[in-house]
Structure formats: C-alpha cells, structure tokens
Design a protein around this motif. Sequence first.
Motif, PDB file in Angstrom:
ATOM      1  N   GLY A  16       0.768  -1.151   0.013  1.00 24.82           N
ATOM      2  CA  GLY A  16      -0.045   0.072   0.078  1.00 24.82           C
ATOM      3  C   GLY A  16       0.837   1.297  -0.022  1.00 24.82           C
ATOM      4  O   GLY A  16       1.592   1.609  -0.764  1.00 24.82           O
ATOM      5  N   ILE A  17       0.380   2.292   0.914  1.00 20.82           N
ATOM      6  CA  ILE A  17       1.185   3.412   0.857  1.00 20.82           C
ATOM      7  C   ILE A  17       2.512   3.387   1.420  1.00 20.82           C
ATOM      8  O   ILE A  17       3.398   4.258   0.836  1.00 20.82           O
ATOM      9  N   GLY A  18       2.811   2.527   2.243  1.00 21.88           N
ATOM     10  CA  GLY A  18       4.180   2.337   2.852  1.00 21.88           C
ATOM     11  C   GLY A  18       5.123   1.828   1.585  1.00 21.88           C
ATOM     12  O   GLY A  18       6.334   2.462   1.443  1.00 21.88           O
ATOM     13  N   VAL A  36       9.334  -2.143   7.418  1.00 24.50           N
ATOM     14  CA  VAL A  36       8.894  -2.577   8.766  1.00 24.50           C
ATOM     15  C   VAL A  36       7.433  -2.981   8.742  1.00 24.50           C
ATOM     16  O   VAL A  36       6.584  -2.259   8.469  1.00 24.50           O
ATOM     17  N   ASP A  37       7.260  -4.205   8.790  1.00 23.83           N
ATOM     18  CA  ASP A  37       5.868  -4.893   8.782  1.00 23.83           C
ATOM     19  C   ASP A  37       5.570  -6.176   9.230  1.00 23.83           C
ATOM     20  O   ASP A  37       6.728  -6.965   9.411  1.00 23.83           O
ATOM     21  N   VAL A  38       4.385  -6.526   9.827  1.00 20.04           N
ATOM     22  CA  VAL A  38       4.060  -7.557  10.326  1.00 20.04           C
ATOM     23  C   VAL A  38       4.006  -8.722   9.370  1.00 20.04           C
ATOM     24  O   VAL A  38       4.093 -10.125   9.580  1.00 20.04           O
ATOM     25  N   ASN A  91       5.863   6.529  10.027  1.00 26.45           N
ATOM     26  CA  ASN A  91       5.058   5.852  10.979  1.00 26.45           C
ATOM     27  C   ASN A  91       3.723   5.721  10.426  1.00 26.45           C
ATOM     28  O   ASN A  91       2.996   6.417  10.497  1.00 26.45           O
ATOM     29  N   ASN A  92       3.428   4.683   9.572  1.00 25.19           N
ATOM     30  CA  ASN A  92       2.547   4.458   8.657  1.00 25.19           C
ATOM     31  C   ASN A  92       1.706   3.432   8.747  1.00 25.19           C
ATOM     32  O   ASN A  92       0.365   3.499   8.428  1.00 25.19           O
ATOM     33  N   ALA A  93       2.046   2.302   9.342  1.00 26.26           N
ATOM     34  CA  ALA A  93       1.254   1.002   9.458  1.00 26.26           C
ATOM     35  C   ALA A  93      -0.169   1.617  10.055  1.00 26.26           C
ATOM     36  O   ALA A  93      -0.197   2.130  11.141  1.00 26.26           O
ATOM     37  N   VAL A 151     -13.827   5.075  16.430  1.00 31.61           N
ATOM     38  CA  VAL A 151     -12.595   4.912  17.045  1.00 31.61           C
ATOM     39  C   VAL A 151     -11.350   5.039  16.245  1.00 31.61           C
ATOM     40  O   VAL A 151     -10.279   5.647  16.350  1.00 31.61           O
ATOM     41  N   TYR A 152     -11.520   4.530  14.898  1.00 25.21           N
ATOM     42  CA  TYR A 152     -10.370   4.912  13.947  1.00 25.21           C
ATOM     43  C   TYR A 152     -10.234   6.414  13.891  1.00 25.21           C
ATOM     44  O   TYR A 152      -9.240   6.877  13.764  1.00 25.21           O
ATOM     45  N   THR A 153     -11.663   7.130  13.860  1.00 29.70           N
ATOM     46  CA  THR A 153     -11.383   8.453  13.789  1.00 29.70           C
ATOM     47  C   THR A 153     -10.758   9.028  14.836  1.00 29.70           C
ATOM     48  O   THR A 153      -9.883  10.116  14.741  1.00 29.70           O
ATOM     49  N   SER A 155      -8.471   7.555  16.777  1.00 23.84           N
ATOM     50  CA  SER A 155      -6.824   7.311  16.512  1.00 23.84           C
ATOM     51  C   SER A 155      -6.439   8.290  15.772  1.00 23.84           C
ATOM     52  O   SER A 155      -5.244   8.717  15.862  1.00 23.84           O
ATOM     53  N   LYS A 156      -6.803   8.477  14.463  1.00 24.04           N
ATOM     54  CA  LYS A 156      -6.280   9.448  13.485  1.00 24.04           C
ATOM     55  C   LYS A 156      -6.240  10.841  13.905  1.00 24.04           C
ATOM     56  O   LYS A 156      -5.461  11.562  13.674  1.00 24.04           O
ATOM     57  N   HIS A 157      -7.344  11.415  14.834  1.00 25.74           N
ATOM     58  CA  HIS A 157      -7.339  12.701  15.608  1.00 25.74           C
ATOM     59  C   HIS A 157      -6.129  12.846  16.385  1.00 25.74           C
ATOM     60  O   HIS A 157      -5.401  13.743  16.558  1.00 25.74           O
ATOM     61  N   ALA A 186      -9.578   8.655   0.768  1.00 25.76           N
ATOM     62  CA  ALA A 186      -9.185   7.276   0.555  1.00 25.76           C
ATOM     63  C   ALA A 186      -8.310   7.046  -0.729  1.00 25.76           C
ATOM     64  O   ALA A 186      -8.276   7.864  -1.738  1.00 25.76           O
ATOM     65  N   VAL A 187      -7.299   6.241  -0.320  1.00 23.42           N
ATOM     66  CA  VAL A 187      -6.353   5.969  -1.218  1.00 23.42           C
ATOM     67  C   VAL A 187      -6.152   4.760  -2.225  1.00 23.42           C
ATOM     68  O   VAL A 187      -7.098   3.715  -1.575  1.00 23.42           O
ATOM     69  N   GLU A 188      -5.786   4.686  -3.299  1.00 22.34           N
ATOM     70  CA  GLU A 188      -5.873   3.430  -4.087  1.00 22.34           C
ATOM     71  C   GLU A 188      -5.211   2.270  -3.619  1.00 22.34           C
ATOM     72  O   GLU A 188      -4.541   1.534  -4.193  1.00 22.34           O
ATOM     73  N   THR A 189      -5.582   1.759  -2.353  1.00 23.70           N
ATOM     74  CA  THR A 189      -5.118   0.419  -1.702  1.00 23.70           C
ATOM     75  C   THR A 189      -6.089  -0.191  -1.614  1.00 23.70           C
ATOM     76  O   THR A 189      -7.245  -0.021  -1.791  1.00 23.70           O
ATOM     77  N   GLU A 190      -5.896  -1.334  -0.984  1.00 21.45           N
ATOM     78  CA  GLU A 190      -6.825  -2.280  -0.448  1.00 21.45           C
ATOM     79  C   GLU A 190      -7.432  -2.151   0.763  1.00 21.45           C
ATOM     80  O   GLU A 190      -8.355  -2.672   1.275  1.00 21.45           O
TER      81      GLU A 190
HETATM   82  N1  NAI Z   1      -5.889   3.555   2.065  1.00 20.52           N
HETATM   83  C1  NAI Z   1      -6.567   4.744   2.429  1.00 20.52           C
HETATM   84  O1  NAI Z   1      -7.779   4.665   2.131  1.00 20.52           O
HETATM   85  C2  NAI Z   1      -6.187   5.473   3.654  1.00 20.52           C
HETATM   86  C3  NAI Z   1      -5.257   4.914   4.281  1.00 20.52           C
HETATM   87  N2  NAI Z   1      -4.980   5.665   5.610  1.00 20.52           N
HETATM   88  C4  NAI Z   1      -3.796   5.381   6.445  1.00 20.52           C
HETATM   89  O2  NAI Z   1      -2.915   4.719   5.615  1.00 20.52           O
HETATM   90  C5  NAI Z   1      -1.879   3.931   6.301  1.00 20.52           C
HETATM   91  C6  NAI Z   1      -1.479   2.860   5.380  1.00 20.52           C
HETATM   92  O3  NAI Z   1      -2.601   2.352   4.817  1.00 20.52           O
HETATM   93  P1  NAI Z   1      -2.775   1.437   3.280  1.00 20.52           P
HETATM   94  O4  NAI Z   1      -1.443   1.298   2.840  1.00 20.52           O
HETATM   95  O5  NAI Z   1      -3.702   2.089   2.887  1.00 20.52           O
HETATM   96  O6  NAI Z   1      -3.067   0.135   3.941  1.00 20.52           O
HETATM   97  P2  NAI Z   1      -2.589  -1.290   3.541  1.00 20.52           P
HETATM   98  O7  NAI Z   1      -3.491  -2.436   4.265  1.00 20.52           O
HETATM   99  O8  NAI Z   1      -2.489  -1.406   2.081  1.00 20.52           O
HETATM  100  O9  NAI Z   1      -1.024  -1.382   4.025  1.00 20.52           O
HETATM  101  C7  NAI Z   1      -0.811  -1.530   5.652  1.00 20.52           C
HETATM  102  C8  NAI Z   1       0.416  -2.071   6.017  1.00 20.52           C
HETATM  103  O10 NAI Z   1       0.574  -2.142   7.328  1.00 20.52           O
HETATM  104  C9  NAI Z   1       0.867  -3.125   7.841  1.00 20.52           C
HETATM  105  N3  NAI Z   1       0.300  -3.590   9.146  1.00 20.52           N
HETATM  106  C10 NAI Z   1      -0.811  -3.721   9.676  1.00 20.52           C
HETATM  107  N4  NAI Z   1      -0.622  -3.755  10.996  1.00 20.52           N
HETATM  108  C11 NAI Z   1       0.514  -3.812  11.359  1.00 20.52           C
HETATM  109  C12 NAI Z   1       1.380  -3.953  12.587  1.00 20.52           C
HETATM  110  N5  NAI Z   1       0.609  -4.290  13.701  1.00 20.52           N
HETATM  111  N6  NAI Z   1       2.638  -3.961  12.725  1.00 20.52           N
HETATM  112  C13 NAI Z   1       3.409  -3.797  11.438  1.00 20.52           C
HETATM  113  N7  NAI Z   1       2.763  -3.531  10.369  1.00 20.52           N
HETATM  114  C14 NAI Z   1       1.304  -3.701  10.106  1.00 20.52           C
HETATM  115  C15 NAI Z   1       0.076  -4.134   6.980  1.00 20.52           C
HETATM  116  O11 NAI Z   1       0.806  -5.562   7.122  1.00 20.52           O
HETATM  117  C16 NAI Z   1       0.379  -3.668   5.408  1.00 20.52           C
HETATM  118  O12 NAI Z   1       1.444  -4.073   4.796  1.00 20.52           O
HETATM  119  C17 NAI Z   1      -2.834   3.524   7.669  1.00 20.52           C
HETATM  120  O13 NAI Z   1      -2.252   4.415   8.790  1.00 20.52           O
HETATM  121  C18 NAI Z   1      -3.957   3.884   7.110  1.00 20.52           C
HETATM  122  O14 NAI Z   1      -4.889   4.118   8.387  1.00 20.52           O
HETATM  123  C19 NAI Z   1      -5.328   6.919   5.674  1.00 20.52           C
HETATM  124  C20 NAI Z   1      -6.260   7.509   4.742  1.00 20.52           C
HETATM  125  C21 NAI Z   1      -6.901   6.642   3.561  1.00 20.52           C
END
Ligand code: NAI
Length: 258
Positions: A16-18, A36-38, A91-93, A151-153, A155-157, A186-190
């Motif tokens: 995704g974003i990371g 850094v990922d789980v 810090n993106n997870a 709660v998500y809201t 956490s992000k606030h 919303a971003v183009e991820t799953e």
């Molecule tokens: N996709 C969206 O529409 C939006 C996403 N966000 C935020 O962007 C960030 C990234 O989201 P995306 O890339 O879209 O999601 P994603 O689900 O595509 O990627 C998230 C990554 O975080 C990892 N992760 C989850 N829990 C973890 C943990 N306990 N320890 C380590 N890694 C962990 C996952 O394995 C995954 O690789 C999140 O904080 C999300 O809240 C914010 C606004 C919009």
Amino acid sequence: MNFDGKVALVTGGADGIGKALSDVFLSKNMKGVCLVDVNEDKGQETAKAFEEKYGAGKAKFCKCDVTSSEQLEAAFKTCVDTFGRLDVACNNAGILNEYKWKLMVSINLNAVIEGTYLAVKYMGTKNGGNGGVVVNTSSVVGLVPRQYAAVYTASKHGVVGFTRSAAFEPDVVDNGIRVVAICPMAVETEFMAIAYEQGSKYTEVYRNEMEGRVPRVKFEELTSAVVQLIEDKDANGSINVIVPGKGSKSIPPPNLNL
Ligand SMILES: NC(=O)C1=CN([C@@H]2O[C@H](COP(=O)(O)OP(=O)(O)OC[C@H]3O[C@@H](n4cnc5c(N)ncnc54)[C@H](O)[C@@H]3O)[C@@H](O)[C@H]2O)C=CC1
Ligand SMILES: CCCCC/C=C\C=C\C(=O)C/C=C\C/C=C\CCCC(=O)O
C-alpha cells in the motif's frame, strides 16, 4: 532535506502507501529503505522487488509488529546497523477495525507515538544522529468526524494532535527532528475494501452511501506531497490533507483566541 544517500524506515512498508513511499524514496537515490511490517511474505517479496529494481542492499525487510515496543525498537536498531544512518521515519502502519478497537488504537496511535520518540533516539543530533524528518500517517478523518468509524477517527485525530504538539517539544526540536503528518482521503489501496469486509460495524450503510462514489488519491499524488514535506525545511508540525485531483494543503490548527 534532500534524499541523496539518506536512509528511511517505513512501517507498513510491505504494501500500500508504505510500499509506494519506499519506492519513491529509492527512486530519489536514497541509500536504503527499511521496510517494517508484520506481514513477512509481502515484506520479503517487496524488498526483493526493490532490490531487483534499485540494486542489491537497497532494501531491508524487518518483520515487526509495531504494537510491540521491543520489536519496534529492534527495527530502528536494525535499520541503523544495516545502513549506518537514519534520516526519515514514516510511522504509517494502520488498520481500520472497529471490532478490535484496542488493537487498532495500539497500531494507529500508540505505535506512531512510540515510533516518533524512537526516531528522536536514533536520528537525533544529540544522540549521535544527523537529525531528520518524521512523517506520521493520519487520515482525512483525523480532521473531521466519521460516525461509521468512531474509534478509527479518534486514533487518527490523536495522530494529528500528537504531531502538532511533538513537533515543538524541546527534546524533539533540539535534536534536529521535524515532525509532520499526512491526512489523505481514500487512497488506491486495498485498505478500505478490507475495512468494510472485516472491520466495519456499518458495512451496509457504507456500501449504500459511499462505495464507489469517492475517487481515490493516486499514489503519485500522495508520494509527491510527502516528498515536498520532507524537502521543505520549514515544514514542522504541518498537517497536510491530500484530496484526489486537488493535491496537498496544509491545515493550520484553529485559532481560538484564548
Ligand atoms: N487507504 C486509504 O484509503 C487510507 C489509508 N490511510 C492510512 O494509511 C496507512 C496505510 O494504509 P494503506 O497502505 O492503505 O493500508 P494497507 O493495508 O495497504 O497497508 C498497511 C500495511 O501495514 C501493515 N500492518 C498492519 N498492522 C501492522 C502491525 N501491527 N505492525 C506492522 N505492520 C502492520 C500491513 O501488513 C500492511 O502491509 C494506515 O495508517 C491507514 O490508516 C489514511 C487515509 C486513507
Ligand atoms: C468501513 C466503513 C468506514 C467508513 C469510512 C470511514 C473511515 C475512512 C477512513 C480513511 O482513512 C479513508 C479516508 C476516507 C474514506 C472516505 C470514504 C470512503 C469511500 C469508500 C469507497 O468509495 O469505497
């Protein structure tokens, strides 16, 4: 800060974003990126793909659950041991799961706080580092209410309030660290699809009201906003909302004239 020869650590970097951020950092000639990922399978796969694209030794995967203080610190240490320095910490997870809300707060907020202070420890000029930039991932719902994901809201606030405040903490400033946050729509991820399959109490409402109606932020729009924040030496405590087709805009805190 320019990117040449610098090193980044990105939580949630497997996907995704990371992953998109890490890709752009390496394309700008960073020395290395620590993913850094789980998710071990995805993390190894992404690191391998980056090494094929950018060269051996450019990407290091660290398996880490960011809710574990020990694992998160070990990831920072591995990054510095591997690449010899650290300059950018993202810090993106994050997850969206209202049923597992304590876990969600641990990932979305507590780990962002912990990651920010670890960045001070590992990048700080008073601690042997070169200073650097912390980029925290919030969301547009870090700025506005969202009744279907309370709660998500929250956490992000929390990420927004923490970033605005920590950026000016003496121990952070005096260590040459800037702290900023992004608030994407919303971003183009799953992420959203998984959220309404697994983590929403209001999946039907969500499907009826929103699904397919909200355009996605493209990776390129998001990554260019982050690159700008990293490059701009005056960006500190900045909270940037990112809207599809409209780019990135800094949102100041309300002036309450208290
Ligand atoms: N996709 C969206 O529409 C939006 C996403 N966000 C935020 O962007 C960030 C990234 O989201 P995306 O890339 O879209 O999601 P994603 O689900 O595509 O990627 C998230 C990554 O975080 C990892 N992760 C989850 N829990 C973890 C943990 N306990 N320890 C380590 N890694 C962990 C996952 O394995 C995954 O690789 C999140 O904080 C999300 O809240 C914010 C606004 C919009
Ligand atoms: C799963 C239901 C939750 C409803 C949306 C709540 C929170 C969203 C959080 C984000 O971080 C994403 C940012 C904005 C999303 C806004 C609308 C989602 C549109 C979904 C779609 O078109 O599928």
